[in-house]
Design a protein around this motif. Structure first.
Motif, PDB file in Angstrom:
ATOM      1  N   ILE A  76       0.849  -1.180   0.000  1.00 46.16           N
ATOM      2  CA  ILE A  76       0.000   0.000   0.000  1.00 46.16           C
ATOM      3  C   ILE A  76       0.889   1.236   0.000  1.00 46.16           C
ATOM      4  O   ILE A  76       2.031   1.198   0.458  1.00 46.16           O
ATOM      5  N   LYS A  77       0.366   2.324  -0.563  1.00 42.15           N
ATOM      6  CA  LYS A  77       1.078   3.604  -0.571  1.00 42.15           C
ATOM      7  C   LYS A  77       0.534   4.418   0.598  1.00 42.15           C
ATOM      8  O   LYS A  77      -0.672   4.631   0.704  1.00 42.15           O
ATOM      9  N   LYS A  78       1.421   4.840   1.499  1.00 40.23           N
ATOM     10  CA  LYS A  78       0.984   5.470   2.737  1.00 40.23           C
ATOM     11  C   LYS A  78       1.876   6.653   3.074  1.00 40.23           C
ATOM     12  O   LYS A  78       3.082   6.611   2.855  1.00 40.23           O
ATOM     13  N   ARG A  79       1.263   7.715   3.614  1.00 38.05           N
ATOM     14  CA  ARG A  79       2.008   8.889   4.071  1.00 38.05           C
ATOM     15  C   ARG A  79       2.242   8.790   5.571  1.00 38.05           C
ATOM     16  O   ARG A  79       1.338   8.437   6.323  1.00 38.05           O
ATOM     17  N   PHE A  80       3.476   9.096   5.977  1.00 41.48           N
ATOM     18  CA  PHE A  80       3.832   9.087   7.399  1.00 41.48           C
ATOM     19  C   PHE A  80       4.414  10.442   7.768  1.00 41.48           C
ATOM     20  O   PHE A  80       5.140  11.047   6.976  1.00 41.48           O
ATOM     21  N   PHE A  81       4.132  10.892   8.972  1.00 46.19           N
ATOM     22  CA  PHE A  81       4.695  12.141   9.474  1.00 46.19           C
ATOM     23  C   PHE A  81       5.892  11.838  10.350  1.00 46.19           C
ATOM     24  O   PHE A  81       5.799  11.046  11.294  1.00 46.19           O
ATOM     25  N   LEU A  82       7.028  12.459  10.016  1.00 45.32           N
ATOM     26  CA  LEU A  82       8.244  12.302  10.823  1.00 45.32           C
ATOM     27  C   LEU A  82       8.384  13.531  11.719  1.00 45.32           C
ATOM     28  O   LEU A  82       8.720  14.616  11.248  1.00 45.32           O
ATOM     29  N   PRO A  83       8.130  13.399  13.020  1.00 43.45           N
ATOM     30  CA  PRO A  83       8.144  14.577  13.895  1.00 43.45           C
ATOM     31  C   PRO A  83       9.521  15.204  14.064  1.00 43.45           C
ATOM     32  O   PRO A  83       9.630  16.433  14.164  1.00 43.45           O
ATOM     33  N   GLU A  84      10.595  14.400  14.080  1.00 41.17           N
ATOM     34  CA  GLU A  84      11.922  15.001  14.278  1.00 41.17           C
ATOM     35  C   GLU A  84      12.410  15.763  13.052  1.00 41.17           C
ATOM     36  O   GLU A  84      13.198  16.693  13.164  1.00 41.17           O
ATOM     37  N   GLU A  85      11.923  15.400  11.861  1.00 41.38           N
ATOM     38  CA  GLU A  85      12.261  16.151  10.645  1.00 41.38           C
ATOM     39  C   GLU A  85      11.160  17.127  10.261  1.00 41.38           C
ATOM     40  O   GLU A  85      11.331  17.929   9.353  1.00 41.38           O
ATOM     41  N   ASP A  86      10.011  17.043  10.936  1.00 42.03           N
ATOM     42  CA  ASP A  86       8.858  17.913  10.721  1.00 42.03           C
ATOM     43  C   ASP A  86       8.412  17.919   9.258  1.00 42.03           C
ATOM     44  O   ASP A  86       8.226  18.966   8.654  1.00 42.03           O
ATOM     45  N   LYS A  87       8.259  16.705   8.688  1.00 44.14           N
ATOM     46  CA  LYS A  87       7.803  16.598   7.302  1.00 44.14           C
ATOM     47  C   LYS A  87       7.056  15.286   7.088  1.00 44.14           C
ATOM     48  O   LYS A  87       7.149  14.351   7.887  1.00 44.14           O
ATOM     49  N   TRP A  88       6.295  15.242   5.996  1.00 42.12           N
ATOM     50  CA  TRP A  88       5.561  14.050   5.582  1.00 42.12           C
ATOM     51  C   TRP A  88       6.374  13.279   4.572  1.00 42.12           C
ATOM     52  O   TRP A  88       7.012  13.859   3.708  1.00 42.12           O
ATOM     53  N   VAL A  89       6.333  11.951   4.666  1.00 43.17           N
ATOM     54  CA  VAL A  89       7.047  11.068   3.740  1.00 43.17           C
ATOM     55  C   VAL A  89       6.053  10.051   3.205  1.00 43.17           C
ATOM     56  O   VAL A  89       5.292   9.461   3.966  1.00 43.17           O
ATOM     57  N   THR A  90       6.038   9.862   1.869  1.00 38.19           N
ATOM     58  CA  THR A  90       5.188   8.850   1.256  1.00 38.19           C
ATOM     59  C   THR A  90       6.032   7.630   0.951  1.00 38.19           C
ATOM     60  O   THR A  90       7.054   7.717   0.278  1.00 38.19           O
TER      61      THR A  90
END
Length: 78
Positions: free
Chosen positions: A34-48
């Motif tokens: 599945i294609k999913k977006r995750f939020f990385l709090p230490e980098e403060d950005k979204w990653v797909t």
């Protein structure tokens, strides 16, 4: 894009379809991706990411940062 999990490196396996008469023909066992977006709090950005559902269960259990750190150490993620 190939059907490979970006965090675990899982990819399609090859096997046989076996009929009742024991005739064997080649087939593929694809990965459940599945294609999913995750939020990385230490980098403060979204990653797909394209991840397998088993990797998604691991992310829910130990967290996205730990899984990404392990994937980078194993060389699956750059």
């Amino acid at each position: 894009m190939s059907r490979v999990c970006e965090l675990t490196g899982k990819k399609a396996m090859v096997g046989n379809n076996v009929s009742h008469a024991m005739n064997k023909t080649k087939r593929k066992f694809n990965v459940n991706l599945i294609k999913k977006r995750f939020f990385l709090p230490e980098e403060d950005k979204w990653v797909t990411l394209k991840v397998s559902t088993s990797a998604l269960k691991t992310i829910n259990k130990v967290g996205i940062t730990a899984v990404i750190k392990e994937a980078k150490s194993k060389g699956f993620l750059k």
